[in-house]
Write an enzyme that holds these catalytic residues in place. Structure first.
Site, PDB file in Angstrom:
ATOM      1  N   ASN A  16      11.653   0.653   1.184  1.00  0.00           N
ATOM      2  CA  ASN A  16      10.549   1.579   1.466  1.00  0.00           C
ATOM      3  C   ASN A  16       9.824   1.260   2.768  1.00  0.00           C
ATOM      4  OD1 ASN A  16       8.113   3.397   0.699  1.00  0.00           O
ATOM      5  ND2 ASN A  16       7.229   1.338   0.901  1.00  0.00           N
TER       6      ASN A  16
ATOM      7  N   ARG B  47       0.847  -1.193   0.000  1.00  0.00           N
ATOM      8  CA  ARG B  47       0.000   0.000   0.000  1.00  0.00           C
ATOM      9  C   ARG B  47       0.887   1.248   0.000  1.00  0.00           C
ATOM     10  NH1 ARG B  47      -2.378   0.587   6.098  1.00  0.00           N
ATOM     11  NH2 ARG B  47      -0.441   1.286   7.019  1.00  0.00           N
TER      12      ARG B  47
ATOM     13  N   ASP C 125       6.023  -7.376   1.303  1.00  0.00           N
ATOM     14  CA  ASP C 125       5.409  -6.704   2.450  1.00  0.00           C
ATOM     15  C   ASP C 125       5.114  -7.764   3.499  1.00  0.00           C
ATOM     16  OD1 ASP C 125       3.357  -5.052   4.083  1.00  0.00           O
ATOM     17  OD2 ASP C 125       3.765  -3.679   2.448  1.00  0.00           O
TER      18      ASP C 125
ATOM     19  N   LYS D  11      15.553   7.437  10.552  1.00  0.00           N
ATOM     20  CA  LYS D  11      15.607   8.001   9.207  1.00  0.00           C
ATOM     21  C   LYS D  11      16.918   8.766   8.971  1.00  0.00           C
ATOM     22  CE  LYS D  11      11.676   6.464   7.657  1.00  0.00           C
ATOM     23  NZ  LYS D  11      11.612   5.522   6.523  1.00  0.00           N
TER      24      LYS D  11
ATOM     25  N   ASP E 151       9.421  -9.920   5.489  1.00  0.00           N
ATOM     26  CA  ASP E 151       9.565  -9.053   6.663  1.00  0.00           C
ATOM     27  C   ASP E 151      10.997  -8.543   6.625  1.00  0.00           C
ATOM     28  OD1 ASP E 151      10.081  -7.972   9.200  1.00  0.00           O
ATOM     29  OD2 ASP E 151       8.642  -9.327  10.151  1.00  0.00           O
ATOM     30  N   VAL E 152      11.169  -7.239   6.472  1.00  0.00           N
ATOM     31  CA  VAL E 152      12.522  -6.703   6.250  1.00  0.00           C
ATOM     32  C   VAL E 152      13.454  -6.917   7.440  1.00  0.00           C
ATOM     33  CG1 VAL E 152      11.765  -4.982   4.562  1.00  0.00           C
ATOM     34  CG2 VAL E 152      11.892  -4.344   6.994  1.00  0.00           C
TER      35      VAL E 152
ATOM     36  N   THR F 282      -0.945   8.975   2.771  1.00  0.00           N
ATOM     37  CA  THR F 282      -0.994   7.505   2.665  1.00  0.00           C
ATOM     38  C   THR F 282      -1.710   6.972   3.902  1.00  0.00           C
ATOM     39  OG1 THR F 282       0.994   7.090   3.986  1.00  0.00           O
ATOM     40  CG2 THR F 282       1.331   7.531   1.628  1.00  0.00           C
TER      41      THR F 282
ATOM     42  N   TYR G  49      11.748   7.495  15.367  1.00  0.00           N
ATOM     43  CA  TYR G  49      11.543   7.587  13.911  1.00  0.00           C
ATOM     44  C   TYR G  49      12.606   8.494  13.302  1.00  0.00           C
ATOM     45  CZ  TYR G  49       9.043   8.332   9.480  1.00  0.00           C
ATOM     46  OH  TYR G  49       8.694   8.403   8.159  1.00  0.00           O
TER      47      TYR G  49
END
Ligand code: NDP
Length: 274
Positions: free
Chosen positions: A87, A16, A37, A166, A60-61, A199, A162
């Site tokens: 992503n 998504r 995903d 990043k 699953d990353v 999103t 977060y």
């Protein structure tokens, strides 16, 4: 539409939002795309809507072994991996609204964000480098695109997990780019720094579209954006197509903001001269 014709791509968090839009844009430009995903139903539906150039596999990353397995099978079937888009990401507020401010942050909460947003990207880059060393990407070389954030460039007082995740992605991108160049591995690596892209990630903050507070919350967020609107997933996808394609063959270790002008100035605008 053939800017990615003959290339193969793996996109994480593709069920998504931004990842899905990037996958769709890559397919439109002729790439074969592996959507991955942890939302298997949505991921499979997204891939099937994109037609025969797209397929979905769960990834699953955070899972090292899964990276090896999924990428190995894809390369065995299609010869090489040309493009990786790291992503998948979480805010850390998916299951609890506990503050991630520097005074009260719980290390377990921060670790959970780092596991996905940082270590997931590290694993993706590692897998891509090894794969692209062994199987040279097509055309002018491979491309790794790391989706960081505006939050990786500035401090976010109540979402410090977060923000630090990043920021680390922004920096790791440059290490990957320089390492690949030094080693002669035919891959470029760049980071994208979006902000306020509408999103599902925003749903928790905005509430239901027909809810009483939706319009006011949207107005409060876009009020800080110089262009006075949310960005779209297609705008992130358009930049990603450029970075994935041979058009950007001389671009590596670079960062691209996509934020309606937010990072161009300070949050507090000086008063207009009267
Ligand atoms: P979404 O939540 O809409 O989509 C992210 C997808 O990644 C979801 O399907 C999510 O599943 C999945 N995911 C989460 N954890 C994992 C995991 N461990 N392994 C694989 N997939 C996982 O987010 P967006 O499309 O908005 O964001 C995409 C990226 O862009 C993220 O990295 C985000 O930080 C970044 N970004 C987004 C901005 C925005 O305004 N939207 C701004 C700046 C950066 P689930 O929902 O189950 O967690």
């Amino acid at each position: 539409m053939t800017r990615l014709s003959g290339k193969t791509a793996l996109v994480t968090g593709a069920a998504r939002g931004i990842g899905r839009a990037i996958s769709a844009a890559f397919v439109r430009e002729g790439a074969r795309v592996l959507l991955t995903d942890i939302r298997d139903d949505e991921g499979a539906a997204a891939a099937s809507a994109l037609g025969p150039l797209a397929q979905y596999v769960t990834l699953d990353v955070r899972n090292e072994a899964a990276w090896e397995r999924v990428t190995g099978a894809f390369v065995a079937a299609h010869g090489a991996l040309d493009i990786l888009v790291n992503n998948a990401g979480i805010t850390g507020f998916e299951s609890s609204m506990a503050s991630h401010d520097p005074e009260h942050i719980a290390l377990d909460d921060m670790r959970a964000v780092l596991e996905t947003n940082l270590y997931g990207v590290v694993l993706g880059c590692r897998t891509a480098l090894k794969t692209m060393r062994a199987h040279r990407p097509r055309g002018a070389g491979g491309s790794i695109i790391n989706i960081s954030s505006r939050s990786g460039v500035v401090g976010i007082p109540r979402a410090s997990s977060y923000a630090v995740s990043k920021a680390a992605v922004r920096n790791h991108t440059k290490s990957v780019a320089l390492y690949a160049a030094e080693e002669g591995i035919a891959v470029r690596c760049n980071s994208v720094h979006p902000a306020a892209i509408l999103t599902p990630m925003w749903e928790a903050m905005l509430g239901p579209k027909d809810g009483p507070e939706y319009a006011a919350r949207v107005a409060a967020i876009v009020g800080d954006v110089p262009l006075k609107r949310f960005g779209t997933v297609d705008e992130v996808a358009a930049l990603s197509v450029h970075l994935a394609s041979d058009e950007s063959a001389y671009t590596t270790g670079a960062e691209f903001t996509l934020d309606g002008g937010l990072l161009a100035g300070t949050a507090a605008s000086p008063k207009r001269a009267s």
